[in-house]
Design an enzyme around this catalytic site. Structure first.
Site, short mmCIF file in Angstrom:
data_model
loop_
_atom_site.label_atom_id
_atom_site.label_comp_id
_atom_site.label_asym_id
_atom_site.label_seq_id
_atom_site.Cartn_x
_atom_site.Cartn_y
_atom_site.Cartn_z
N GLN A 35 0.83 -1.21 0.00
CA GLN A 35 0.00 0.00 0.00
C GLN A 35 0.86 1.26 0.00
O GLN A 35 0.61 2.19 -0.77
CB GLN A 35 -0.93 0.00 1.23
CG GLN A 35 -1.97 1.12 1.18
CD GLN A 35 -2.69 1.34 2.51
OE1 GLN A 35 -2.36 0.72 3.52
NE2 GLN A 35 -3.66 2.23 2.50
N ILE A 49 9.00 -9.35 -2.42
CA ILE A 49 9.12 -10.81 -2.46
C ILE A 49 8.29 -11.38 -3.62
O ILE A 49 8.45 -12.52 -4.01
CB ILE A 49 8.69 -11.44 -1.11
CG1 ILE A 49 9.24 -12.85 -0.99
CG2 ILE A 49 7.20 -11.38 -0.91
CD1 ILE A 49 9.19 -13.40 0.43
N ASP A 57 13.81 -11.20 -1.29
CA ASP A 57 13.24 -11.53 0.02
C ASP A 57 14.02 -10.73 1.06
O ASP A 57 15.21 -10.98 1.28
CB ASP A 57 13.35 -13.04 0.27
CG ASP A 57 12.81 -13.44 1.64
OD1 ASP A 57 12.52 -12.55 2.47
OD2 ASP A 57 12.68 -14.66 1.87
N TYR A 77 2.40 -7.75 16.16
CA TYR A 77 2.80 -6.65 15.27
C TYR A 77 3.39 -5.50 16.09
O TYR A 77 4.48 -4.99 15.80
CB TYR A 77 1.56 -6.18 14.51
CG TYR A 77 1.75 -4.97 13.62
CD1 TYR A 77 2.46 -5.06 12.44
CD2 TYR A 77 1.18 -3.74 13.96
CE1 TYR A 77 2.62 -3.96 11.61
CE2 TYR A 77 1.33 -2.64 13.14
CZ TYR A 77 2.04 -2.75 11.96
OH TYR A 77 2.19 -1.65 11.15
N LYS A 113 7.14 -3.81 16.31
CA LYS A 113 7.35 -2.38 16.04
C LYS A 113 8.17 -1.73 17.16
O LYS A 113 9.07 -0.94 16.89
CB LYS A 113 6.01 -1.66 15.84
CG LYS A 113 5.33 -2.00 14.52
CD LYS A 113 6.19 -1.59 13.35
CE LYS A 113 5.62 -1.98 12.00
NZ LYS A 113 6.56 -1.80 10.89
N1 LIG Z 1 -0.58 0.93 5.76
C1 LIG Z 1 -0.70 1.41 6.99
O1 LIG Z 1 -1.78 1.88 7.38
C2 LIG Z 1 0.50 1.42 7.91
C3 LIG Z 1 0.38 2.07 9.15
C4 LIG Z 1 1.47 2.07 10.02
C5 LIG Z 1 2.66 1.47 9.65
N2 LIG Z 1 2.75 0.83 8.44
C6 LIG Z 1 4.03 0.17 8.12
O2 LIG Z 1 4.51 0.56 6.85
C7 LIG Z 1 5.19 -0.53 6.23
C8 LIG Z 1 4.58 -0.83 4.88
O3 LIG Z 1 3.19 -1.08 5.06
P1 LIG Z 1 2.18 -1.34 3.85
O4 LIG Z 1 0.86 -0.86 4.32
O5 LIG Z 1 2.72 -0.87 2.57
O6 LIG Z 1 2.14 -2.94 3.90
P2 LIG Z 1 1.59 -3.94 2.75
O7 LIG Z 1 1.21 -5.21 3.47
O8 LIG Z 1 0.60 -3.26 1.89
O9 LIG Z 1 2.92 -4.19 1.89
C9 LIG Z 1 4.00 -4.93 2.39
C10 LIG Z 1 4.78 -5.45 1.20
O10 LIG Z 1 5.87 -6.23 1.72
C11 LIG Z 1 6.01 -7.37 0.90
N3 LIG Z 1 6.70 -8.41 1.65
C12 LIG Z 1 6.20 -9.25 2.60
N4 LIG Z 1 7.16 -10.08 3.05
C13 LIG Z 1 8.29 -9.73 2.37
C14 LIG Z 1 9.62 -10.22 2.40
N5 LIG Z 1 10.00 -11.23 3.21
N6 LIG Z 1 10.53 -9.65 1.58
C15 LIG Z 1 10.19 -8.63 0.76
N7 LIG Z 1 8.93 -8.14 0.68
C16 LIG Z 1 8.00 -8.69 1.50
C17 LIG Z 1 4.61 -7.75 0.48
O11 LIG Z 1 4.63 -8.53 -0.71
C18 LIG Z 1 3.98 -6.37 0.28
O12 LIG Z 1 4.09 -5.93 -1.07
C19 LIG Z 1 5.12 -1.69 7.24
O13 LIG Z 1 6.27 -1.68 8.05
C20 LIG Z 1 3.91 -1.34 8.08
O14 LIG Z 1 3.98 -1.91 9.35
C21 LIG Z 1 1.70 0.79 7.58
#
Ligand SMILES: NC(=O)c1ccc[n+]([C@@H]2O[C@H](COP(=O)([O-])OP(=O)(O)OC[C@H]3O[C@@H](n4cnc5c(N)ncnc54)[C@H](O)[C@@H]3O)[C@@H](O)[C@H]2O)c1
Length: 313
Positions: free
Chosen positions: A12, A35, A52, A141, A145
């Site tokens: 996202q 990944i 990865d 989670y 963090k």
């Molecule tokens: N979206 C939110 O509302 C939000 C809020 C607070 C914090 N965050 C943090 O921001 C970061 C990104 O969040 P997001 O919403 O884009 O998450 P998401 O789940 O949409 O995307 C995560 C991506 O990581 C990839 N992934 C998973 N395992 C992997 C691995 N071993 N190696 C490489 N890629 C891998 C997935 O394929 C995916 O494309 C995370 O650390 C999340 O905790 C997000």
């Protein structure tokens, strides 16, 4: 000129952050990795490689070949998915962060790591939630963090790695869907409104959480990495805030644009209890003072923009 590697680029946040980084620093300077393979549009917009992020050797080789000097580390397992498979969440979130920090230490990279409102627990002051406060989260989670925030601080103090980060609130965006978090309702509600005129929400009507529109989140990620290091007291895990929403407040705003929009509730006890343990509103004064953080979108501006883009398909 920066050369950047992004992990978890297909998610996202990455699907918004990578285009912005490419706009600022040049398409060829930003290597997107994930990944899984990304959509043809995302891949053709610039360099992409399957990596990865838990594999330190693979991350190290990709950083070396790309000659990266900064890593935006987005790969992670989010809160609701993490509760379904806690060991996977611990493995992915901690092993990948350790891998990225080690590579950064060896190859002299700066590192951006997002923390979250999920780093707080039910005994944290809820409104306002201070920058420095009690943090005893009850989700796997949140535990990853808090551990991640501390590990980033440690790599800065011990090895001088230029680690920086923010605590993102729930993020609202169109485009790539959210990845299984507790605030996904605030994205799904817009799709429900545009596609069906109704939405069934998985948390109670009065559940208040910090939320932010994605363009502001992307500006924060770039802003903290470009901030003058001499002004940073905290470096990692800055509270940042934009708006506090409940499902009923967001539904009322959407109804101003989508007449007859209906919201109903089927509460999921797991995600409700996670949401109940998180802050109602974070105090982001440290980010404002130390690097000039300021959101641009409020509830009205975000709602208009989201609906316009979703209606355009
Ligand atoms: N979206 C939110 O509302 C939000 C809020 C607070 C914090 N965050 C943090 O921001 C970061 C990104 O969040 P997001 O919403 O884009 O998450 P998401 O789940 O949409 O995307 C995560 C991506 O990581 C990839 N992934 C998973 N395992 C992997 C691995 N071993 N190696 C490489 N890629 C891998 C997935 O394929 C995916 O494309 C995370 O650390 C999340 O905790 C997000």
């Amino acid at each position: 000129m920066k050369r950047i590697l992004v992990t978890g680029a297909g998610g996202q946040i990455g699907s918004w952050l990578v285009p912005e980084l490419r706009r600022r620093y040049g398409a060829a300077s930003v290597l997107a990795t994930d990944i899984r393979t990304l959509s043809p549009e995302a891949v053709s917009a610039g360099p992409f490689q399957v990596v990865d992020a838990t594999n330190a050797k693979a991350v190290g080789q990709a950083v070396m070949r790309h000659r990266a000097d900064a890593i935006y580390h987005l790969a992670a397992i989010l809160s609701a998915v993490g509760e379904r498979d806690p060991r996977l969440a611990w493995h992915v979130n901690m092993t990948s962060l350790e891998a990225v920090l080690e590579v950064a230490r060896e190859q002299g990279c700066a590192v951006f790591t997002p923390s979250s409102i999920g780093a707080f627990g039910s005994d944290t002051p809820k409104n306002p939630t201070p920058q420095d406060t009690l943090m005893r989260p009850s989700t796997i989670y949140g535990i990853t963090k808090v551990a991640g925030e501390l590990l980033c601080d440690y790599y800065y103090e011990r090895y001088g790695v230029d680690t920086r980060g923010v605590r993102f609130p729930g993020l609202i965006s169109y485009g790539a869907p959210p990845g299984g978090g507790t605030t996904d309702w605030a994205v799904d509600i817009f799709r429900g409104a545009v596609e069906h005129g109704r939405y069934t929400c998985f948390v109670r009507a009065d559940t208040q959480l910090d939320m932010m529109y994605m363009p502001d989140a992307v500006r924060a990620a770039v802003g903290i990495m470009e901030a003058d290091p001499d002004r940073l007291v905290h470096r990692n895990a800055f509270n940042i805030a934009a708006m506090q929403l409940t499902p009923e407040r967001l539904a009322a705003k959407i109804r101003e644009h989508v007449h007859g929009f209906e919201i109903s509730y089927e509460v999921d006890p797991v995600r409700q209890s996670i949401a109940d343990s998180w802050p109602d509103g974070m105090d982001d004064s440290a980010a404002r003072e130390e690097w000039g953080w300021k959101p641009e979108y409020d509830l009205a501006a975000m709602t208009e923009d989201m609906l316009m883009h979703l209606r355009q398909g």
